[in-house]
Each structure stands twice: as C-alpha cells, then as structure tokens.
Write an enzyme that holds these catalytic residues in place. Structure first.
Site, PDB file in Angstrom:
ATOM      1  N   ARG A  59      -2.714  -9.976  -2.630  1.00  0.00           N
ATOM      2  CA  ARG A  59      -1.789  -9.228  -1.773  1.00  0.00           C
ATOM      3  C   ARG A  59      -2.167  -9.348  -0.292  1.00  0.00           C
ATOM      4  O   ARG A  59      -1.281  -9.394   0.576  1.00  0.00           O
ATOM      5  CB  ARG A  59      -1.780  -7.757  -2.206  1.00  0.00           C
ATOM      6  CG  ARG A  59      -0.735  -6.913  -1.489  1.00  0.00           C
ATOM      7  CD  ARG A  59      -0.632  -5.553  -2.156  1.00  0.00           C
ATOM      8  NE  ARG A  59       0.389  -4.707  -1.552  1.00  0.00           N
ATOM      9  CZ  ARG A  59       0.133  -3.503  -1.040  1.00  0.00           C
ATOM     10  NH1 ARG A  59      -1.095  -3.014  -1.051  1.00  0.00           N
ATOM     11  NH2 ARG A  59       1.123  -2.792  -0.522  1.00  0.00           N
ATOM     12  N   HIS A  63       0.407 -10.188   2.764  1.00  0.00           N
ATOM     13  CA  HIS A  63       0.607  -9.297   3.915  1.00  0.00           C
ATOM     14  C   HIS A  63       0.126  -9.929   5.222  1.00  0.00           C
ATOM     15  O   HIS A  63       0.560  -9.531   6.295  1.00  0.00           O
ATOM     16  CB  HIS A  63      -0.093  -7.950   3.678  1.00  0.00           C
ATOM     17  CG  HIS A  63       0.660  -7.067   2.723  1.00  0.00           C
ATOM     18  ND1 HIS A  63       0.430  -5.726   2.601  1.00  0.00           N
ATOM     19  CD2 HIS A  63       1.666  -7.348   1.849  1.00  0.00           C
ATOM     20  CE1 HIS A  63       1.253  -5.208   1.692  1.00  0.00           C
ATOM     21  NE2 HIS A  63       2.003  -6.181   1.211  1.00  0.00           N
ATOM     22  N   GLY A  69       2.825 -14.796  10.764  1.00  0.00           N
ATOM     23  CA  GLY A  69       2.215 -15.975  10.149  1.00  0.00           C
ATOM     24  C   GLY A  69       0.843 -15.728   9.552  1.00  0.00           C
ATOM     25  O   GLY A  69       0.229 -14.675   9.754  1.00  0.00           O
ATOM     26  N   SER A  73      -4.521 -11.892  10.826  1.00  0.00           N
ATOM     27  CA  SER A  73      -4.332 -10.697  11.664  1.00  0.00           C
ATOM     28  C   SER A  73      -4.543  -9.403  10.876  1.00  0.00           C
ATOM     29  O   SER A  73      -4.993  -8.398  11.430  1.00  0.00           O
ATOM     30  CB  SER A  73      -2.946 -10.701  12.313  1.00  0.00           C
ATOM     31  OG  SER A  73      -1.939 -10.751  11.326  1.00  0.00           O
ATOM     32  N   ASN A  91       0.173  -0.962   4.345  1.00  0.00           N
ATOM     33  CA  ASN A  91      -1.254  -1.206   4.124  1.00  0.00           C
ATOM     34  C   ASN A  91      -2.122   0.046   4.080  1.00  0.00           C
ATOM     35  O   ASN A  91      -3.174   0.061   3.444  1.00  0.00           O
ATOM     36  CB  ASN A  91      -1.801  -2.137   5.220  1.00  0.00           C
ATOM     37  CG  ASN A  91      -1.250  -3.546   5.100  1.00  0.00           C
ATOM     38  OD1 ASN A  91      -0.888  -3.986   4.005  1.00  0.00           O
ATOM     39  ND2 ASN A  91      -1.161  -4.252   6.225  1.00  0.00           N
ATOM     40  N   HIS A 191       3.414  -9.456  -8.806  1.00  0.00           N
ATOM     41  CA  HIS A 191       3.295  -8.134  -9.433  1.00  0.00           C
ATOM     42  C   HIS A 191       2.994  -8.233 -10.927  1.00  0.00           C
ATOM     43  O   HIS A 191       3.047  -7.225 -11.632  1.00  0.00           O
ATOM     44  CB  HIS A 191       4.554  -7.304  -9.170  1.00  0.00           C
ATOM     45  CG  HIS A 191       4.658  -6.844  -7.750  1.00  0.00           C
ATOM     46  ND1 HIS A 191       5.699  -6.093  -7.269  1.00  0.00           N
ATOM     47  CD2 HIS A 191       3.825  -7.040  -6.686  1.00  0.00           C
ATOM     48  CE1 HIS A 191       5.505  -5.837  -5.975  1.00  0.00           C
ATOM     49  NE2 HIS A 191       4.384  -6.410  -5.593  1.00  0.00           N
ATOM     50  N   ASP A 236       2.679  -4.307 -14.098  1.00  0.00           N
ATOM     51  CA  ASP A 236       3.351  -4.754 -15.324  1.00  0.00           C
ATOM     52  C   ASP A 236       2.504  -4.346 -16.522  1.00  0.00           C
ATOM     53  O   ASP A 236       1.442  -3.738 -16.354  1.00  0.00           O
ATOM     54  CB  ASP A 236       3.704  -6.254 -15.281  1.00  0.00           C
ATOM     55  CG  ASP A 236       2.582  -7.168 -15.762  1.00  0.00           C
ATOM     56  OD1 ASP A 236       1.429  -6.702 -15.928  1.00  0.00           O
ATOM     57  OD2 ASP A 236       2.853  -8.367 -15.971  1.00  0.00           O
ATOM     58  N   THR A 238       0.623  -5.892 -18.405  1.00  0.00           N
ATOM     59  CA  THR A 238      -0.680  -6.570 -18.530  1.00  0.00           C
ATOM     60  C   THR A 238      -1.233  -6.856 -17.132  1.00  0.00           C
ATOM     61  O   THR A 238      -1.285  -7.999 -16.676  1.00  0.00           O
ATOM     62  CB  THR A 238      -0.515  -7.915 -19.289  1.00  0.00           C
ATOM     63  OG1 THR A 238       0.553  -8.661 -18.663  1.00  0.00           O
ATOM     64  CG2 THR A 238      -0.177  -7.693 -20.750  1.00  0.00           C
TER      65      THR A 238
HETATM   66  C1  HEM Z   1       9.232  -8.638  -2.860  1.00  0.00           C
HETATM   67  C2  HEM Z   1       8.813  -7.694  -2.070  1.00  0.00           C
HETATM   68  C3  HEM Z   1       7.569  -6.888  -2.342  1.00  0.00           C
HETATM   69  C4  HEM Z   1       7.479  -5.532  -2.268  1.00  0.00           C
HETATM   70  C5  HEM Z   1       8.584  -4.562  -1.875  1.00  0.00           C
HETATM   71  C6  HEM Z   1       6.133  -5.186  -2.640  1.00  0.00           C
HETATM   72  C7  HEM Z   1       5.635  -3.901  -2.673  1.00  0.00           C
HETATM   73  C8  HEM Z   1       4.422  -3.539  -3.226  1.00  0.00           C
HETATM   74  C9  HEM Z   1       3.968  -2.193  -3.385  1.00  0.00           C
HETATM   75  C10 HEM Z   1       4.729  -0.933  -2.947  1.00  0.00           C
HETATM   76  C11 HEM Z   1       2.756  -2.239  -4.000  1.00  0.00           C
HETATM   77  C12 HEM Z   1       1.882  -1.054  -4.379  1.00  0.00           C
HETATM   78  C13 HEM Z   1       1.005  -0.662  -3.194  1.00  0.00           C
HETATM   79  C14 HEM Z   1       0.324   0.673  -3.381  1.00  0.00           C
HETATM   80  O1  HEM Z   1       0.845   1.539  -4.058  1.00  0.00           O
HETATM   81  O2  HEM Z   1      -0.776   0.871  -2.812  1.00  0.00           O
HETATM   82  C15 HEM Z   1       2.438  -3.619  -4.217  1.00  0.00           C
HETATM   83  C16 HEM Z   1       1.284  -4.078  -4.808  1.00  0.00           C
HETATM   84  C17 HEM Z   1       0.981  -5.402  -4.985  1.00  0.00           C
HETATM   85  N1  HEM Z   1       1.701  -6.469  -4.498  1.00  0.00           N
HETATM   86 FE1  HEM Z   1       3.575  -6.411  -3.749  1.00  0.00          FE
HETATM   87  N2  HEM Z   1       5.447  -6.319  -2.935  1.00  0.00           N
HETATM   88  C18 HEM Z   1       6.279  -7.393  -2.768  1.00  0.00           C
HETATM   89  C19 HEM Z   1       5.944  -8.722  -2.923  1.00  0.00           C
HETATM   90  C20 HEM Z   1       4.704  -9.191  -3.275  1.00  0.00           C
HETATM   91  C21 HEM Z   1       4.294 -10.574  -3.221  1.00  0.00           C
HETATM   92  C22 HEM Z   1       5.160 -11.721  -2.713  1.00  0.00           C
HETATM   93  C23 HEM Z   1       3.002 -10.621  -3.674  1.00  0.00           C
HETATM   94  C24 HEM Z   1       2.087 -11.797  -3.826  1.00  0.00           C
HETATM   95  C25 HEM Z   1       2.479 -13.025  -4.028  1.00  0.00           C
HETATM   96  C26 HEM Z   1       2.622  -9.269  -4.006  1.00  0.00           C
HETATM   97  C27 HEM Z   1       1.410  -8.902  -4.545  1.00  0.00           C
HETATM   98  C28 HEM Z   1       1.058  -7.612  -4.863  1.00  0.00           C
HETATM   99  C29 HEM Z   1      -0.127  -7.285  -5.647  1.00  0.00           C
HETATM  100  C30 HEM Z   1      -1.077  -8.284  -6.271  1.00  0.00           C
HETATM  101  C31 HEM Z   1      -0.189  -5.887  -5.693  1.00  0.00           C
HETATM  102  C32 HEM Z   1      -1.279  -5.042  -6.376  1.00  0.00           C
HETATM  103  C33 HEM Z   1      -2.430  -4.863  -5.395  1.00  0.00           C
HETATM  104  C34 HEM Z   1      -3.597  -4.063  -5.939  1.00  0.00           C
HETATM  105  O3  HEM Z   1      -3.627  -3.664  -7.097  1.00  0.00           O
HETATM  106  O4  HEM Z   1      -4.521  -3.835  -5.127  1.00  0.00           O
HETATM  107  N3  HEM Z   1       3.659  -8.428  -3.716  1.00  0.00           N
HETATM  108  N4  HEM Z   1       3.467  -4.385  -3.724  1.00  0.00           N
END
Ligand code: HEM
Ligand SMILES: *[C@@H]1O[C@H](CO)[C@@H](O)[C@H](O)[C@H]1NC(C)=O
Length: 316
Positions: A59, A63, A69, A73, A91, A191, A236, A238
C-alpha cells in the site's frame, strides 16, 4: 553533408538521453549488484514476522505513486517546511511499515557501501517482494526513480481515492493518474491482502444495500455504529494470502469497502471482476502489468531530486 551528419548525431543524442531518463530493471546492476537481493531478504524477514506487513508495504508504494508520482514523498516526516503525507486523510493512523522501510534502507546502503538506492525504488521493490512473499505473481521492477525533496499533505488528500468513492469517481481518479478501467479493477486486487479499520467500512455495512446481509451482520459485531473506529477486518476472506478471492467475494457481495463493491454493482467493471474471480492466471498477469504501469507514474529521474540518505528526511 558533414553538417547534416552532425545534426543527426545531435538529434540522436537528444532522443537517447531522454530514453536514458526512463526507468530500467538493470539500473543498479553496476552501482549496487546486491540491492535487489538485500531488499528481498529484508521483506521476507518482515513478512515472516507479520504477514500483514506485506500488505502494508504494498500500500505504501500505491500511496507514494498517486501523490505527485513515485518519488518517496510519502516517507518524509513533517518539518517546518514539510507537511507530511503521513497526516493526510488516507494515511493518518493507517499507513504503516515505515520502520521496516528504514531497516531496508539501512541494509541496502550497507550492502552497497554508499547510499545509491532511492527510497522510491525501495518502495517499488518492497511492494513486488511483498506480493511474492504472500503467494502472488512476480514482475521485473523498473528502477532509477529518485527521491523528492518535498511532500504534500494537500496533494495526498486530493489524489488518494477514498473508500466512499463511487465507480465513476474511482475511474476518474485512476484516469487522472494515467490508469484505465482495467488497471483500476486489477490493482484493486491489492485488497486481496491486508486489513481495514471499522471507520472505513462502517457506512457500507450499515447503509448500503448491495451487501450480503449475513456478511454485514457479522461485521457489525466488530464495527458498532459508534466507537471502535480502529477495529480491523480483513479486506478479503484470505487476507494473509495474495489470491483471487477478493474478486469471488465481490461477486458474492462480500466486498468490505463501499469502493470495493462498486467494482461489482451492475456497472461496466462487473465483467472483469467476474473474469478475475474465475481465472487467477489472468489476474496475476494483469496485476503484474498494472503494477509496472503504476510504478512508472511521473518518476524523478536523471538529476532531478536526490537519493535520500534517510528516507524520512531530505538530505542536508
Ligand atoms: C481503488 C481505490 C482504493 C481505495 C478507495 C482504497 C482504500 C483503502 C482503504 C480505506 C484501506 C483501509 C485503510 C485503513 O483502514 O487503515 C485500504 C487498505 C489497503 N489497500 Fe487500498 N484502496 C484502493 C486501492 C488500492 C490499491 C491500488 C492497492 C495496491 C495495489 C491497495 C492496497 C491496499 C492494501 C494492501 C491495504 C491493506 C493495508 C494494511 O493492512 O496495512 N489499495 N485501502
Ligand atoms: C447512514 O445514513 C444516514 C442518513 O444519510 C446517516 O445519518 C448516517 O450517519 C449513516 N450511517 C453511517 C454509519 O454512515
């Protein structure tokens, strides 16, 4: 004739030097041949210690790339002149893994004998190694990004997509970063790993109708209508394994975030979600391609930016 030849040489040199400022998977082959193996070892150790760290590192790269880019940062701490992206809406109390990035940077600089590997490249490689460590696909990471000397909390707020976004907002957000609908659907497969806080999915489980009622009911125990904002639920079924279950969950209306379920809600992306829910080979192949594409967003190259010594601070 000679003059014309000279002109062509000049044009050639101009074209070639712009090509050289693009990223290359061989960038550190001579300056630090141990860079990639050092990062891999450190990521594997971190994931071994805590599976979730693989998700958190993945993630961070996302971000980083979505805010001016892929330039490291996101790693800069606040100072009198830097408003850290760590404090942006997406963040704050959420992005994690910064200590692991510090450890990787130290190990790499030691292996290279000098600081030649950028923090932005470390994030790109750590994301790939994390996905691999959690059972996902591999790809050749393009390298040669340099680190920014600035950060912007406002740009982070304006550019990182939010969990309450609609499908059309998600599509527009990704398009603004040079990524198309397919990139959106496949990168959202990030996700497949990791966790989200109650605050980010509360509205979805209480107010949305496109959610499996039993799934929503179970989630309400860990995510009450008020309080417990930081309680975690897996993104998800898993979360410690990179796989296609994110998509099969969406088809069953078991997406955790509103934004996840928007990708399978009767719109233009349903078909691709269904395809990935059947076919992990397609998902893996497309995920690898789109990660490379995301990693190419607006890098600093050549003599732009710097190679930070400490990922949290601009060099003195
Ligand atoms: C499509 C738009 C996206 C939205 C709206 C979004 C939003 C979020 C949100 C709200 C969380 C939970 C954060 C928290 O509660 O602290 C999350 C977690 C996460 N996101 Fe996304 N995300 C998006 C796309 C992506 C993309 C493109 C990736 C990587 C390729 C990604 C990877 C992750 C991962 C791996 C987590 C879990 C992080 C952890 O457990 O520390 N996300 N995301
Ligand atoms: C659900 O929607 C209502 C009406 O718009 C709103 O007042 C309430 O805060 C929402 N609940 C959640 C958990 O978002």
């Amino acid at each position: 004739m000679a003059l014309r030849g000279y002109f062509f040489v000049l044009v050639f040199v101009a074209l070639a030097s712009s090509a050289f400022s693009e990223l290359s998977s061989h960038y550190y082959d001579y300056s630090c041949p141990k860079a990639l193996s050092t990062i891999k070892t450190a990521v594997e150790a971190a994931v071994q210690k805590e599976r979730r760290m693989g998700a958190s590192l993945t993630r961070l790269h996302f971000h980083d790339c979505f805010v001016n880019g892929c330039d490291g940062s996101i790693l800069l701490d606040s100072t009198s002149s830097i408003d850290s992206e760590k404090n942006s809406n997406a963040n704050f109390q959420s992005a994690r893994g910064f200590e692991v990035v510090d450890e990787i940077k130290q190990a790499v600089d030691e292996a290279c004998g000098k600081p030649v590997v950028s923090c932005a490249d470390i994030l790109a490689v750590a994301a790939r190694d994390s996905v691999v460590a959690l059972g996902g696909p591999s790809w050749k990471v393009k390298l040669g990004r340099r680190d920014s000397t600035t950060a912007s909390r406002a740009a982070a707020d304006a550019n990182i997509p939010a969990p309450f976004f609609s499908l059309s907002q998600l599509i527009t957000n990704f398009r603004n970063h040079g990524l198309d609908e397919k990139d959106l659907v496949v990168l959202a497969g990030g996700h497949s790993i990791g966790y989200a806080r109650c605050a980010t999915f509360r509205a979805h489980i209480y107010n949305d109708s496109n959610i499996d009622p039993d799934f929503a009911k179970d989630l309400k125990y860990i995510c009450p209508t008020a309080g417990a904002d930081s309680n975690l639920s897996p993104l998800d079924s898993t979360a410690a394994q990179f796989d296609k279950n994110y998509y099969s969950n969406l088809v069953q209306k078991k997406g955790l975030l509103h934004s996840d379920q928007e990708l399978f809600n009767g719109g233009s992306t349903d078909e691709l979600v269904r395809e990935y829910s059947y076919d992990s080979e397609d998902f893996y192949e497309d995920f690898a391609k789109s990660m490379i594409k995301m990693g190419n967003i607006q890098p600093l190259t050549g003599n732009q930016g710097e190679i930070r010594v400490n990922c949290r601070k601009v060099n003195q």
